[in-house]
Scaffold this motif. Sequence first.
Motif, PDB file in Angstrom:
ATOM      1  N   GLN A  54      13.915 -14.773  -8.675  1.00  0.00           N
ATOM      2  CA  GLN A  54      13.339 -15.196  -9.952  1.00  0.00           C
ATOM      3  C   GLN A  54      12.423 -14.110 -10.514  1.00  0.00           C
ATOM      4  O   GLN A  54      12.242 -14.020 -11.733  1.00  0.00           O
ATOM      5  N   ARG A  55      11.858 -13.289  -9.654  1.00  0.00           N
ATOM      6  CA  ARG A  55      11.066 -12.151 -10.139  1.00  0.00           C
ATOM      7  C   ARG A  55      11.998 -11.054 -10.666  1.00  0.00           C
ATOM      8  O   ARG A  55      11.723 -10.439 -11.692  1.00  0.00           O
ATOM      9  N   LEU A  56      13.102 -10.813  -9.950  1.00  0.00           N
ATOM     10  CA  LEU A  56      14.032  -9.785 -10.387  1.00  0.00           C
ATOM     11  C   LEU A  56      14.739 -10.194 -11.674  1.00  0.00           C
ATOM     12  O   LEU A  56      14.985  -9.353 -12.545  1.00  0.00           O
ATOM     13  N   PHE A  57      15.078 -11.482 -11.771  1.00  0.00           N
ATOM     14  CA  PHE A  57      15.824 -11.987 -12.923  1.00  0.00           C
ATOM     15  C   PHE A  57      15.051 -13.158 -13.530  1.00  0.00           C
ATOM     16  O   PHE A  57      15.298 -14.322 -13.176  1.00  0.00           O
ATOM     17  N   ASP A 112       0.884  -1.148   0.000  1.00  0.00           N
ATOM     18  CA  ASP A 112       0.000   0.000   0.000  1.00  0.00           C
ATOM     19  C   ASP A 112       0.917   1.191   0.000  1.00  0.00           C
ATOM     20  O   ASP A 112       1.587   1.436   0.977  1.00  0.00           O
ATOM     21  N   LYS A 113       0.972   1.891  -1.134  1.00  0.00           N
ATOM     22  CA  LYS A 113       1.934   2.997  -1.284  1.00  0.00           C
ATOM     23  C   LYS A 113       1.724   3.955  -0.141  1.00  0.00           C
ATOM     24  O   LYS A 113       0.636   4.451   0.085  1.00  0.00           O
ATOM     25  N   PRO A 114       2.741   4.231   0.674  1.00  0.00           N
ATOM     26  CA  PRO A 114       2.562   4.993   1.903  1.00  0.00           C
ATOM     27  C   PRO A 114       2.204   6.442   1.673  1.00  0.00           C
ATOM     28  O   PRO A 114       2.513   7.033   0.654  1.00  0.00           O
ATOM     29  N   ASP A 115       1.523   6.968   2.666  1.00  0.00           N
ATOM     30  CA  ASP A 115       1.138   8.373   2.649  1.00  0.00           C
ATOM     31  C   ASP A 115       2.377   9.239   2.781  1.00  0.00           C
ATOM     32  O   ASP A 115       3.148   9.104   3.732  1.00  0.00           O
ATOM     33  N   PRO A 116       2.603  10.172   1.840  1.00  0.00           N
ATOM     34  CA  PRO A 116       3.802  11.001   1.935  1.00  0.00           C
ATOM     35  C   PRO A 116       3.817  11.904   3.153  1.00  0.00           C
ATOM     36  O   PRO A 116       4.858  12.381   3.573  1.00  0.00           O
ATOM     37  N   GLN A 117       2.655  12.153   3.756  1.00  0.00           N
ATOM     38  CA  GLN A 117       2.597  13.001   4.952  1.00  0.00           C
ATOM     39  C   GLN A 117       2.769  12.153   6.207  1.00  0.00           C
ATOM     40  O   GLN A 117       1.996  12.227   7.155  1.00  0.00           O
ATOM     41  N   LEU A 138       8.911   0.882   7.855  1.00  0.00           N
ATOM     42  CA  LEU A 138       9.728   0.740   6.653  1.00  0.00           C
ATOM     43  C   LEU A 138       9.066   1.431   5.461  1.00  0.00           C
ATOM     44  O   LEU A 138       9.716   2.181   4.723  1.00  0.00           O
ATOM     45  N   VAL A 139       7.778   1.195   5.274  1.00  0.00           N
ATOM     46  CA  VAL A 139       7.072   1.785   4.142  1.00  0.00           C
ATOM     47  C   VAL A 139       7.085   3.309   4.215  1.00  0.00           C
ATOM     48  O   VAL A 139       7.333   3.997   3.223  1.00  0.00           O
ATOM     49  N   ASN A 140       6.840   3.840   5.398  1.00  0.00           N
ATOM     50  CA  ASN A 140       6.861   5.298   5.553  1.00  0.00           C
ATOM     51  C   ASN A 140       8.236   5.880   5.236  1.00  0.00           C
ATOM     52  O   ASN A 140       8.356   6.891   4.534  1.00  0.00           O
ATOM     53  N   ASN A 158       2.838  -1.393  -7.377  1.00  0.00           N
ATOM     54  CA  ASN A 158       2.501  -1.919  -6.051  1.00  0.00           C
ATOM     55  C   ASN A 158       2.410  -3.435  -6.037  1.00  0.00           C
ATOM     56  O   ASN A 158       2.804  -4.090  -5.070  1.00  0.00           O
ATOM     57  N   HIS A 159       1.861  -4.006  -7.110  1.00  0.00           N
ATOM     58  CA  HIS A 159       1.711  -5.465  -7.164  1.00  0.00           C
ATOM     59  C   HIS A 159       3.077  -6.138  -7.193  1.00  0.00           C
ATOM     60  O   HIS A 159       3.336  -7.103  -6.455  1.00  0.00           O
ATOM     61  N   TYR A 160       3.957  -5.629  -8.026  1.00  0.00           N
ATOM     62  CA  TYR A 160       5.312  -6.180  -8.121  1.00  0.00           C
ATOM     63  C   TYR A 160       6.040  -6.015  -6.785  1.00  0.00           C
ATOM     64  O   TYR A 160       6.670  -6.952  -6.288  1.00  0.00           O
ATOM     65  N   TRP A 161       5.934  -4.821  -6.180  1.00  0.00           N
ATOM     66  CA  TRP A 161       6.564  -4.581  -4.876  1.00  0.00           C
ATOM     67  C   TRP A 161       6.040  -5.546  -3.820  1.00  0.00           C
ATOM     68  O   TRP A 161       6.809  -6.106  -3.038  1.00  0.00           O
ATOM     69  N   GLY A 162       4.734  -5.741  -3.795  1.00  0.00           N
ATOM     70  CA  GLY A 162       4.149  -6.621  -2.784  1.00  0.00           C
ATOM     71  C   GLY A 162       4.720  -8.023  -2.852  1.00  0.00           C
ATOM     72  O   GLY A 162       5.050  -8.634  -1.828  1.00  0.00           O
ATOM     73  N   ASN A 163       4.845  -8.563  -4.066  1.00  0.00           N
ATOM     74  CA  ASN A 163       5.396  -9.909  -4.211  1.00  0.00           C
ATOM     75  C   ASN A 163       6.868  -9.956  -3.821  1.00  0.00           C
ATOM     76  O   ASN A 163       7.316 -10.863  -3.111  1.00  0.00           O
ATOM     77  N   VAL A 164       7.639  -8.994  -4.295  1.00  0.00           N
ATOM     78  CA  VAL A 164       9.067  -8.962  -3.973  1.00  0.00           C
ATOM     79  C   VAL A 164       9.272  -8.811  -2.465  1.00  0.00           C
ATOM     80  O   VAL A 164      10.096  -9.506  -1.858  1.00  0.00           O
ATOM     81  N   TYR A 165       8.503  -7.903  -1.851  1.00  0.00           N
ATOM     82  CA  TYR A 165       8.675  -7.633  -0.422  1.00  0.00           C
ATOM     83  C   TYR A 165       8.315  -8.846   0.425  1.00  0.00           C
ATOM     84  O   TYR A 165       9.103  -9.279   1.282  1.00  0.00           O
ATOM     85  N   HIS A 166       7.144  -9.398   0.212  1.00  0.00           N
ATOM     86  CA  HIS A 166       6.681 -10.475   1.094  1.00  0.00           C
ATOM     87  C   HIS A 166       7.456 -11.765   0.864  1.00  0.00           C
ATOM     88  O   HIS A 166       7.630 -12.559   1.792  1.00  0.00           O
TER      89      HIS A 166
END
Length: 723
Positions: free
Chosen positions: A385-388, A3-8, A260-262, A278-286
């Motif tokens: 495997q997602r990165l490469f 969930d793309k973090p709130d910049p504030q 971390l997200v903030n 966000n979808h790609y980030w979610g998979n890579v992160y988790h």
Amino acid sequence: MTDKPDPQHQASALGSDAPQTDPRDDAFGYAPFAKRIAAAVCTTPSPQGLVMAIHGPWGSGKSSLLNFVRYEIESLPNSDRPLIITFNPWWFSNRDDLAAQFLKQFRDQLPKQSDTIKQLGNTLSEYSTALGTAVATATGVPLIDVGVGWLLKLFRIKPKSVHEAKQGVADGIQSSGRRFLFIIDDIDRLMPSEICELFKVLKALADFSNVIYLLAFDRAVVAQALGRELGVDGEAYLEKIVQAPFQLPVVSRQKLHDKLVNDLNHVLGEDTAVPFDNHYWGNVYHEGLEPLITKPRDIVRIVNALVVTYPAVRDEVNSVDFIALEFLRIFLPDTYATIHDHREHFAGYSNPGMLPDRQELRAFHDDWVAAIPDALRSGVCLMLQRLFPRLEGVFGNMVYGGESLGEWRRELRVCSPDHFTTYFQFGVAADSLSHADLRSMISLGEDENAIEAVLIAATQVTRQAGHTKAHEYIRRLRDAQDIPAAFSRAFIRVTLRAGDRFYSPADAVGAFQVSTGIEVAWLIRHLLEAVAPDEREALVIASVEQSQALSTLVEVVQFIDRHVRQGTNDGSPSLFTAFSIATADRLKAATLEKIVRAATDARLLETPDLASVLVEWRRWGDSADIRQWLETAVASDELLPRLLVHFVQRGMSTIVGDRVGRVTTSMHPGILTPEMNLDAVEARVQEVSQRQDLSPSESEAVRLFLDAMARRRQGRGPHDSDN
């Protein structure tokens, strides 16, 4: 991000490992616990040298919690709060200083208070000397005695007996009417002998009334050190000294994730070159990153790294890929080093026909995977495997082809061979086209003169690999998305008008290189996507009819004509298939007219890719015109060498054991055979070879032609071995 973090988000000290000081900035849920500890410090009835301890591993936030306790206490009215004395034993460099400095800190902070407390300071000075002697005698280790001797010289007070001195200090504390809190941090950073010394001092001091000690340390580290130095059960020793132990509150994975997200959002900022997926980030992160974050300091380490490395490449990399690689660099440096050192095994796609032995390849990857800790191995392997994506063919059966390269290049992915190096240089190489350069070009809009000036200047910049910067513009623009229509129209007109000036021999060297003209045709097809469908044919017709760039025109028009009449080779969609046959015929007629007109003088010899022009002239025009022009050129001592230069072909060759290819040159005289007698041409070349004023390129062309003719008579091709 997931969930793309709130910049504030709340303010945080990015780029610093300093502990937090204000509970309002608490990101890990420590503030409520600190408030309860502060209340206990202030309200525990008649504490008799109470020792409290906060336990937690390194980097878990113990110092921040101590700061929150101090904040809560100092927020109280002066009359209700204890006098806080902070002691950090890690500040002092050796064991002799440790005991002395502990006692000195107590005394030095006392004179700032009332007269009663000043008297307590004097009493403490007397007590310290006696204490040193007593501790040294009791333990047989004269460490404290050394420090106390230093204090004796400092205060110039005669020693008293231990009992008398302690009673004097106790009376002084009692009469002051104040409660004292010693906060002692970073105990687990000391050497084992220093930890032992500190706890001996605490044991000697820990029976004064109205004195509380609040310690912070990793219990396992300290217990092990005490056991090793004193030869006792370290845990049991701690139990005798610490009456109120507390474990640092467990930080939930959600709180770690949110922090971390903030912080990452603060580092990344807005409007990156490639929209955040966000979808790609979610998979890579988790899959691979989340297990690497187990305590607050882990977040500090990765964010500190990104604060330094990311700004220089923010517009040149895919943010998700860059963050993932920085995680590996910080937490799994061996895995990172393997990727860094073996681009050929990670970047690009897997061509089954060009793969090394599959068992050998699998053995290489199994080696570095095996070095990843067991708890992390599966997730990190999936993430990589997602990165490469080519790794999916190693650990599974998924194979990617060359058609994926364009998508990876557009997305600035680390798996793109064109972008891989940028991720490990923390900046754009001096001989690479940056994304900023590309955006600057697009920002020129419909200013054709400015676009042409940039491209012409770029032809003068030759990269280390041999190609020009202009070639990079043409290739990178093919990957750009959301290009404004005004720029697209202007760039199409410029490339068709001045395209021949963008040619460089180095751009077409190599067996798998594509000519500049074909690259321009691909680019025009891409740029036309931004132009309204009812404008496309008229734009191309007008641009072609106004152009004198013969090499570019021939290849672009031939490309369009083939798509109009035959479609694409692989059946993929092309904007040119919507053009009419009448348009294709009109484009060919206009181009042919320009070729014939240029053939009336020497201008045709100025075109950079004459061989391609001759091929299409034969297809579209009258062979008699070609023969007449060639006969004129062959008959001229001046024009013949220039003609031959156009037929020199350059390529790359390697032999077994080579790590670097070499440029090869050759010539195929057969390109002249439809119209010319090669024996007659050879006789003329022999005559011209006697000239002393030939340029180096003309001399090379003459030599290659004569060599090719000799090989032709022997039945050998231009690349056949001389052996």
